[in-house]
Design a protein around this motif. Structure first.
Motif, PDB file in Angstrom:
ATOM      1  N   THR A 152       6.462   6.549  -0.189  1.00 52.19           N
ATOM      2  CA  THR A 152       5.090   6.768   0.260  1.00 52.19           C
ATOM      3  C   THR A 152       4.433   7.807  -0.631  1.00 52.19           C
ATOM      4  O   THR A 152       4.957   8.911  -0.794  1.00 52.19           O
ATOM      5  CB  THR A 152       5.047   7.215   1.722  1.00 52.19           C
ATOM      6  OG1 THR A 152       5.677   6.216   2.533  1.00 52.19           O
ATOM      7  CG2 THR A 152       3.613   7.412   2.200  1.00 52.19           C
ATOM      8  N   CYS A 153       3.310   7.452  -1.212  1.00 49.84           N
ATOM      9  CA  CYS A 153       2.607   8.345  -2.128  1.00 49.84           C
ATOM     10  C   CYS A 153       1.596   9.169  -1.338  1.00 49.84           C
ATOM     11  O   CYS A 153       0.631   8.612  -0.801  1.00 49.84           O
ATOM     12  CB  CYS A 153       1.890   7.559  -3.211  1.00 49.84           C
ATOM     13  SG  CYS A 153       2.992   6.507  -4.184  1.00 49.84           S
ATOM     14  N   ALA A 154       1.816  10.461  -1.269  1.00 41.01           N
ATOM     15  CA  ALA A 154       0.905  11.334  -0.529  1.00 41.01           C
ATOM     16  C   ALA A 154      -0.433  11.388  -1.240  1.00 41.01           C
ATOM     17  O   ALA A 154      -0.500  11.571  -2.464  1.00 41.01           O
ATOM     18  CB  ALA A 154       1.489  12.733  -0.402  1.00 41.01           C
ATOM     19  N   ALA A 155      -1.487  11.204  -0.487  1.00 39.88           N
ATOM     20  CA  ALA A 155      -2.826  11.248  -1.078  1.00 39.88           C
ATOM     21  C   ALA A 155      -3.215  12.682  -1.396  1.00 39.88           C
ATOM     22  O   ALA A 155      -2.852  13.615  -0.688  1.00 39.88           O
ATOM     23  CB  ALA A 155      -3.839  10.643  -0.101  1.00 39.88           C
ATOM     24  N   SER A 156      -3.952  12.865  -2.496  1.00 41.71           N
ATOM     25  CA  SER A 156      -4.457  14.192  -2.840  1.00 41.71           C
ATOM     26  C   SER A 156      -5.532  14.594  -1.840  1.00 41.71           C
ATOM     27  O   SER A 156      -6.285  13.747  -1.349  1.00 41.71           O
ATOM     28  CB  SER A 156      -5.054  14.178  -4.252  1.00 41.71           C
ATOM     29  OG  SER A 156      -4.089  13.783  -5.195  1.00 41.71           O
ATOM     30  N   PRO A 157      -5.628  15.881  -1.516  1.00 46.33           N
ATOM     31  CA  PRO A 157      -6.667  16.318  -0.582  1.00 46.33           C
ATOM     32  C   PRO A 157      -8.054  15.935  -1.102  1.00 46.33           C
ATOM     33  O   PRO A 157      -8.342  16.090  -2.288  1.00 46.33           O
ATOM     34  CB  PRO A 157      -6.493  17.854  -0.557  1.00 46.33           C
ATOM     35  CG  PRO A 157      -5.083  18.088  -1.001  1.00 46.33           C
ATOM     36  CD  PRO A 157      -4.775  16.989  -1.964  1.00 46.33           C
ATOM     37  N   ASP A 158      -8.864  15.401  -0.223  1.00 43.26           N
ATOM     38  CA  ASP A 158     -10.204  14.986  -0.600  1.00 43.26           C
ATOM     39  C   ASP A 158     -11.109  16.208  -0.665  1.00 43.26           C
ATOM     40  O   ASP A 158     -11.248  16.937   0.318  1.00 43.26           O
ATOM     41  CB  ASP A 158     -10.738  13.984   0.432  1.00 43.26           C
ATOM     42  CG  ASP A 158     -11.965  13.229  -0.062  1.00 43.26           C
ATOM     43  OD1 ASP A 158     -12.709  13.802  -0.882  1.00 43.26           O
ATOM     44  OD2 ASP A 158     -12.155  12.086   0.372  1.00 43.26           O
ATOM     45  N   LYS A 159     -11.703  16.446  -1.836  1.00 43.87           N
ATOM     46  CA  LYS A 159     -12.561  17.611  -2.004  1.00 43.87           C
ATOM     47  C   LYS A 159     -13.993  17.330  -1.556  1.00 43.87           C
ATOM     48  O   LYS A 159     -14.806  18.237  -1.501  1.00 43.87           O
ATOM     49  CB  LYS A 159     -12.555  18.053  -3.469  1.00 43.87           C
ATOM     50  CG  LYS A 159     -11.179  18.510  -3.960  1.00 43.87           C
ATOM     51  CD  LYS A 159     -11.231  18.926  -5.417  1.00 43.87           C
ATOM     52  CE  LYS A 159      -9.851  19.368  -5.901  1.00 43.87           C
ATOM     53  NZ  LYS A 159      -9.864  19.757  -7.337  1.00 43.87           N
ATOM     54  N   ASP A 175       0.875  -1.165   0.000  1.00 43.97           N
ATOM     55  CA  ASP A 175       0.000   0.000   0.000  1.00 43.97           C
ATOM     56  C   ASP A 175       0.915   1.219   0.000  1.00 43.97           C
ATOM     57  O   ASP A 175       1.500   1.570   1.027  1.00 43.97           O
ATOM     58  CB  ASP A 175      -0.916   0.001   1.228  1.00 43.97           C
ATOM     59  CG  ASP A 175      -1.955   1.114   1.185  1.00 43.97           C
ATOM     60  OD1 ASP A 175      -1.647   2.192   0.646  1.00 43.97           O
ATOM     61  OD2 ASP A 175      -3.068   0.921   1.694  1.00 43.97           O
ATOM     62  N   PHE A 176       1.049   1.849  -1.170  1.00 44.80           N
ATOM     63  CA  PHE A 176       1.990   2.955  -1.292  1.00 44.80           C
ATOM     64  C   PHE A 176       1.472   4.216  -0.605  1.00 44.80           C
ATOM     65  O   PHE A 176       2.270   5.084  -0.244  1.00 44.80           O
ATOM     66  CB  PHE A 176       2.280   3.229  -2.771  1.00 44.80           C
ATOM     67  CG  PHE A 176       3.083   2.136  -3.429  1.00 44.80           C
ATOM     68  CD1 PHE A 176       4.465   2.160  -3.406  1.00 44.80           C
ATOM     69  CD2 PHE A 176       2.453   1.076  -4.051  1.00 44.80           C
ATOM     70  CE1 PHE A 176       5.209   1.144  -3.994  1.00 44.80           C
ATOM     71  CE2 PHE A 176       3.183   0.059  -4.653  1.00 44.80           C
ATOM     72  CZ  PHE A 176       4.570   0.090  -4.617  1.00 44.80           C
ATOM     73  N   SER A 177       0.158   4.342  -0.410  1.00 44.35           N
ATOM     74  CA  SER A 177      -0.368   5.512   0.293  1.00 44.35           C
ATOM     75  C   SER A 177       0.032   5.491   1.763  1.00 44.35           C
ATOM     76  O   SER A 177       0.157   6.545   2.395  1.00 44.35           O
ATOM     77  CB  SER A 177      -1.893   5.575   0.159  1.00 44.35           C
ATOM     78  OG  SER A 177      -2.515   4.501   0.847  1.00 44.35           O
ATOM     79  N   LEU A 178       0.248   4.294   2.306  1.00 41.31           N
ATOM     80  CA  LEU A 178       0.682   4.150   3.703  1.00 41.31           C
ATOM     81  C   LEU A 178       2.171   3.842   3.808  1.00 41.31           C
ATOM     82  O   LEU A 178       2.731   3.841   4.908  1.00 41.31           O
ATOM     83  CB  LEU A 178      -0.118   3.042   4.387  1.00 41.31           C
ATOM     84  CG  LEU A 178      -1.634   3.253   4.470  1.00 41.31           C
ATOM     85  CD1 LEU A 178      -2.308   2.025   5.040  1.00 41.31           C
ATOM     86  CD2 LEU A 178      -1.957   4.476   5.318  1.00 41.31           C
ATOM     87  N   GLY A 179       2.812   3.548   2.679  1.00 41.16           N
ATOM     88  CA  GLY A 179       4.237   3.226   2.703  1.00 41.16           C
ATOM     89  C   GLY A 179       4.535   1.902   3.373  1.00 41.16           C
ATOM     90  O   GLY A 179       5.546   1.759   4.057  1.00 41.16           O
ATOM     91  N   LYS A 180       3.666   0.893   3.158  1.00 37.89           N
ATOM     92  CA  LYS A 180       3.829  -0.408   3.804  1.00 37.89           C
ATOM     93  C   LYS A 180       3.793  -1.527   2.752  1.00 37.89           C
ATOM     94  O   LYS A 180       3.156  -1.399   1.711  1.00 37.89           O
ATOM     95  CB  LYS A 180       2.731  -0.665   4.830  1.00 37.89           C
ATOM     96  CG  LYS A 180       2.594   0.413   5.902  1.00 37.89           C
ATOM     97  CD  LYS A 180       3.823   0.509   6.786  1.00 37.89           C
ATOM     98  CE  LYS A 180       3.631   1.561   7.868  1.00 37.89           C
ATOM     99  NZ  LYS A 180       4.864   1.753   8.677  1.00 37.89           N
ATOM    100  N   ALA A 181       4.476  -2.626   3.062  1.00 44.24           N
ATOM    101  CA  ALA A 181       4.462  -3.792   2.177  1.00 44.24           C
ATOM    102  C   ALA A 181       4.658  -5.054   3.000  1.00 44.24           C
ATOM    103  O   ALA A 181       5.144  -5.008   4.145  1.00 44.24           O
ATOM    104  CB  ALA A 181       5.551  -3.677   1.115  1.00 44.24           C
ATOM    105  N   LEU A 182       4.284  -6.201   2.405  1.00 42.86           N
ATOM    106  CA  LEU A 182       4.453  -7.500   3.033  1.00 42.86           C
ATOM    107  C   LEU A 182       4.942  -8.478   1.980  1.00 42.86           C
ATOM    108  O   LEU A 182       4.411  -8.522   0.865  1.00 42.86           O
ATOM    109  CB  LEU A 182       3.139  -7.994   3.638  1.00 42.86           C
ATOM    110  CG  LEU A 182       3.185  -9.317   4.412  1.00 42.86           C
ATOM    111  CD1 LEU A 182       3.913  -9.142   5.737  1.00 42.86           C
ATOM    112  CD2 LEU A 182       1.779  -9.857   4.652  1.00 42.86           C
ATOM    113  N   THR A 183       5.960  -9.256   2.317  1.00 36.68           N
ATOM    114  CA  THR A 183       6.463 -10.295   1.421  1.00 36.68           C
ATOM    115  C   THR A 183       6.417 -11.642   2.129  1.00 36.68           C
ATOM    116  O   THR A 183       6.573 -11.730   3.347  1.00 36.68           O
ATOM    117  CB  THR A 183       7.908 -10.007   0.985  1.00 36.68           C
ATOM    118  OG1 THR A 183       8.722  -9.767   2.155  1.00 36.68           O
ATOM    119  CG2 THR A 183       7.983  -8.804   0.068  1.00 36.68           C
ATOM    120  N   GLY A 184       6.215 -12.696   1.347  1.00 37.91           N
ATOM    121  CA  GLY A 184       6.276 -14.067   1.855  1.00 37.91           C
ATOM    122  C   GLY A 184       7.258 -14.862   1.023  1.00 37.91           C
ATOM    123  O   GLY A 184       7.343 -14.679  -0.197  1.00 37.91           O
TER     124      GLY A 184
END
Length: 519
Positions: A337-344, A312-321
């Motif tokens: 981490t991809c910053a989310a655009s402001p919600d209008k 999840d790039f919006s949270l900057g997290k990943a999981l590998t197995g």
């Protein structure tokens, strides 16, 4: 725990699942890095108790607290994640490796592919087959649009197959090459897909029946592809150890990314911020800047092939197995981490209560009971209770709670004012007055405008509730149910809200599929 074949994760609830060669499915707490526990059964479902052979696939809805796993013998198991218990084992289908699957836990349906070429739609609530179909030979990957009830599969015969899951039949086969197709992804509304396999080429396909474009760049077979059909970009990973970024509109290779030492097995990407992760047989996780084609970072701490990757790039997290028996939870750092655009549309914050809190906290249990009475809705239709917070200036523009275009069919909303603001924060029902976007501020500042449209507004007091219905008695959507929350002008606003679905909802804290009795 033995080699990990598949993982599923929710980086908001911080829960994950691993599926393993040793027959286990384990629930993990990502924050603590600890095992919540292996999923088990308390007496056996139809066909036995738990998996008895290696588990190849797992999918989950962590909000609904349901998961589905599939093994190398063709058995599916539906799990209740709140209890860690098996709901039912589903057998009676092909006794072959489950190569891929997709599930919708609201509909309680699954589409499952097995290595003998069988494609089955299952009713998870009953454990029965809805449709049984067949591909040519060993489907490797499937993707489903559950709103449209369409699916694709790609197989070892080189066929990309479009399926109608409602009718349970093949719509058409498209054969872009004579070799094995390993990976595919589709955008069903636009009828576009990409697929690739052993011949090292990437194909852009019109699902109406033609190959639009063939892209050449890899020197060996492609093992994974991700695509964004709005941006018209794709990313492929290959046996040749490279990752290629493609422009689908022209068919040209934008960047060839080199860092891996062997086959690239899995990719995750966010094309809105041009960031990607790749991993594979060398055990490395590599972070990429797709704008420049340059590597941002890498880690080679896995000691064997990485089999699965979610991010999840919006949270900057990943999981590998990995086959090294280890699952790793990654903090990708600010650069990835991809910053989310402001919600209008909305600026407030909200959270759902988990299933246990609906039973273990008396105040919550009583509040939910009263909401059911107010809504006149039976148990099993209510979504988990949500609490919303509005800080100074925060709002929620007029919207519908029931969105048929998204297959979100909510019959009733109950909104309780826990702590109203000192000023502002009115709940408005514009009815015949346009109050979205540029008109929103005027409607909130001049409430007489809402009255002109025969609408109304509510300045709730602590403990008061508003109940409204999004559908008429004949089931038709009611356009007058549009509502919004004006900006808070002083203090804070706290509300509790519960939505009730038109149909029984698997994500409800009070929904319990009936487990099969032991045989």
């Amino acid at each position: 725990m033995s080699a990990i074949y598949d993982v599923a994760a929710d980086f908001i609830t911080n829960k994950s699942l691993t599926a393993s060669w040793d027959t286990s499915v384990i629930l993990w707490d990502l924050n603590a890095g600890t095992e919540v526990g292996p999923l088990t059964c308390s007496g056996g479902g139809y066909g036995g108790c738990g998996h008895t052979v290696s588990v190849w696939r797992v999918v989950a809805d962590f909000t609904a607290e349901l998961a589905l796993s599939g093994d190398s013998g063709g058995t599916l198991i539906l799990w209740n994640l709140a209890t860690g218990q098996e709901v039912r084992a589903i057998t009676g289908g092909p006794s072959s490796i489950i190569t891929d699957m997709s599930a919708d836990f609201g509909l309680l349906k699954a589409f499952v592919a097995t290595s003998d070429g069988s494609m089955v739609v299952w009713d998870l609530s009953a454990g029965t087959q809805v449709h049984a179909m067949s591909a040519n030979y060993n489907p490797n990957q499937v993707q489903v649009d559950w709103d449209l009830l369409q699916a694709i599969s790609c197989d070892n015969s080189g066929n990309l197959v479009l399926w109608d899951l409602d009718l349970g039949q093949e719509v058409r086969q498209i054969k872009p090459n004579v070799g094995k197709l390993v990976t595919c992804q589709a955008d069903f509304p636009s009828m576009q897909a990409v697929t690739a396999g052993d011949d090292s080429e990437l194909y852009l396909v019109d699902l109406s029946g033609s190959v639009v474009r063939t892209m050449t760049g890899h020197t060996n077979g492609i093992r994974t592809v991700v695509a964004d059909f709005t941006a018209m970009m794709a990313l492929t990973g290959s046996i040749d150890s490279t990752v290629i970024l493609w422009d689908l509109s022209t068919g040209s290779a934008v960047h060839t990314l080199t860092s891996h030492l062997s086959t690239v097995q899995a990719i995750a990407a966010d094309f809105s911020c041009m960031r990607a992760l790749s991993t594979g047989n060398d055990g490395k996780l590599v972070a990429w800047d797709l704008d420049t084609g340059l590597q941002i970072a890498e880690d080679g701490s896995h000691t064997d092939r990485v089999t699965s990757l979610v991010a999840d790039f919006s949270l900057g997290k990943a999981l590998t197995g990995s086959r090294d028996t280890v699952a790793k939870y990654w903090d990708l750092g600010e650069a990835m981490t991809c910053a989310a655009s402001p919600d209008k549309v909305r600026t407030n914050s909200q959270f759902y209560l988990d299933q246990a809190e609906h039973y273990q906290v008396p105040l919550v249990a009583e509040l939910v009971r009263r909401m059911h009475v107010l809504a006149r809705m039976p148990d099993g239709h209510g979504e988990p209770l949500q609490v919303g917070q509005y800080h100074l200036g925060e709002f929620y523009q007029p919207h519908f709670d029931s969105e048929l275009s998204q297959n979100l069919r909510r019959a009733v909303t109950v909104l309780v004012y826990l702590d109203p603001p000192k000023a502002g924060g009115e709940t408005i029902f514009p009815k015949h007055r346009k109050c979205q976007d540029a008109d929103f501020a005027d409607c909130c500042n001049r409430t007489e405008l809402i009255a002109e449209g025969k609408g109304f507004w509510v300045r709730g007091k602590k403990g008061q509730a508003v109940v409204f219905y999004s559908h008429d008695l004949d089931g038709r959507h009611n356009p007058l149910s549009m509502h919004g929350s004006c900006p808070v002008l002083a203090g804070e606003k706290w509300v509790a809200q519960q939505w009730f679905r038109l149909e029984p909802y698997a994500g409800s804290p009070y929904f319990f599929p009936v487990a099969d009795s032991a045989t």
